[in-house]
Design an enzyme around this catalytic site. Structure first.
Site, PDB file in Angstrom:
ATOM      1  N   ARG A  90     -14.127  -2.334   0.822  1.00 17.91           N
ATOM      2  CA  ARG A  90     -12.852  -1.632   0.678  1.00 17.91           C
ATOM      3  C   ARG A  90     -12.233  -1.333   2.044  1.00 17.91           C
ATOM      4  NH1 ARG A  90     -11.682   4.103  -2.552  1.00 17.91           N
ATOM      5  NH2 ARG A  90      -9.491   4.249  -1.938  1.00 17.91           N
ATOM      6  N   TYR A 244       1.935   4.441  -7.088  1.00 24.52           N
ATOM      7  CA  TYR A 244       1.709   3.123  -6.493  1.00 24.52           C
ATOM      8  C   TYR A 244       3.017   2.391  -6.181  1.00 24.52           C
ATOM      9  CZ  TYR A 244      -3.268   3.472  -7.405  1.00 24.52           C
ATOM     10  OH  TYR A 244      -4.581   3.874  -7.398  1.00 24.52           O
TER      11      TYR A 244
END
Length: 421
Positions: A90, A244
């Site tokens: 990540r 988002y």
């Protein structure tokens, strides 16, 4: 009833276990199996899970194992919450795209594609083993990128539903602002996973009064702060975008911000170390307050509600899920996976009708759906050219020079997870 959590050593898991304990009348779990290959994570998480059940008087059995086949054997539902490559992968997803001036994020853009390429083959292997163990088992996918992963599962014929906590977070926020129970708030929620808008907020059900204009008029500032977009933009749009959407509506601003602060991955990794140390304390028998900062708010409530509905144990009649389009959004292919309100029962989710979307929203949804189709093709078949095509199609990239450079970076940083590289 037997439920299995693949990725059970996640620091998220005590949130899920707490929900199973509190909501046992909705979902009567008799056996909960936590599957994870990482014993150093699984054992402290499993120990805390047992203590949470004991504290709350839950009589269910909790089993921990690294044996996937044993863990899914006879399971009625399997929840997927895995992270291939861990926080280290990540960290890469969130950093190398910034070198090209593109968003570094684990679920969208180049980082999101990298995660999809690592994840889809692993999830499909797990799903095949679930199917062999119990062909009637439901797979609930909480593994990002949820839309692409769920599409892979459904395309392969699995009984799968994708789940995200964005919608339930909005439901709880709006209920608090309106002074009503969360169950009284029905969202007109439409789009794709991590690309959605609340186009209506209704009281009492799908046909209830739309109070979104009132919410924006009276609480627009607080809502704008939550999604980190200007109040004036929400007023002009007349809807509430998922947070988002900030990656799209404020791309360059977000890139500048990401370049000047530690990555979210590094923050989460530090938090996970602290949480795992806490979980190892035999005196701890409830989820710690720090877990709220880890993310995944209301994940347990959403997961319990969905599993209960799929298994015929109850649950809310309408839930926001990721499922096949099948004409719901007429401008998308039937096999696209969308995120909308659906009626959920043992036969699976059936999307509710969605009012026609403004072209401002439907155009972006169509663009990202095309990217997701190409991303899934790259995940299933591999190859540098397929990765390049997906990156070129993504609206946050879209320039051939960037797509070329990002393809090289993606392959270089993920070679150990790509069988074809």
């Amino acid at each position: 009833m037997k439920l299995t959590v693949v990725g059970g050593g996640s620091t998220y898991t005590p949130e899920l276990v707490d929900g199973f304990a509190r909501l046992r009348d909705t979902l009567p779990v008799e056996e909960l199996v936590l599957v994870d290959p990482a014993a150093e994570r699984l054992e402290p998480v499993g120990g805390l899970a047992r203590r949470i059940f004991a504290r709350q008087g839950h009589g269910g059995r909790i089993v921990t194992t690294s044996d996937l086949d044993a863990g899914v054997d006879g399971a009625d539902a399997v929840l997927l919450q895995l992270r291939v490559g861990g926080q280290a992968a990540r960290e890469q997803d969130e950093t190398w795209p910034l070198e090209c001036g593109c968003i570094g994020q684990e679920t969208t853009g180049a980082g999101g594609l990298a995660k999809a390429l690592r994840t889809v083959p692993v999830v499909l292997d797990i799903a095949e083993r679930v199917r062999r163990a119990n062909p009637r088992a439901w797979i609930i996918d909480f593994t990002n990128p949820v839309g692409i992963v769920t599409r892979a599962l459904l395309q392969a014929g699995h009984r799968a539903v994708g789940l995200c906590n964005v919608a339930i977070g909005f439901q709880r926020k709006f209920a608090a602002l309106l002074g009503v129970a969360p169950a009284d708030v029905h969202l007109d929620h439409a789009g794709l996973n991590h690309l959605t808008w609340e186009t209506g907020v209704r009281l009492g059900g799908p046909e209830g009064e739309n109070v979104l204009p009132k919410l924006l008029a009276e609480h627009g500032g607080a809502i704008a702060d939550d999604v980190r977009l200007p109040r004036a933009l929400l007023d002009r749009l007349g809807v509430v975008p998922s947070y988002y959407l900030r990656y799209y509506y404020a791309h360059d601003e977000v890139v500048r911000e990401l370049r000047t602060k530690p990555s979210r991955a590094s923050e989460v990794a530090a938090m996970e170390r602290e949480l795992l140390a806490m979980y190892g304390d035999p005196a701890l028998d409830e989820k710690p307050a720090l877990l709220a900062k880890r993310g995944g708010a209301f994940y347990s409530e959403a997961a319990v509600d969905l599993a209960a509905a799929l298994l015929g144990a109850g649950g809310s009649p309408y839930q926001v899920v990721n499922t096949l389009n099948r004409g719901t959004l007429p401008f998308l292919p039937d096999d696209a996976v969308i995120e909308v309100q659906a009626a959920v029962g043992p036969a699976g989710p059936v999307p509710l009708p969605v009012p026609e979307l403004d072209p401002l929203f439907s155009g972006l949804v169509a663009n990202v759906t095309a990217y997701e189709e190409l991303a899934l093709e790259a995940a299933l078949r591999g190859g540098r050219d397929r990765v390049f095509r997906a990156l070129l199609a993504h609206p946050l990239i879209g320039q051939y020079a960037y797509a070329d450079a990002l393809t090289d970076q993606l392959v270089a940083h993920n070679r150990e997870h790509l069988a074809w590289a």
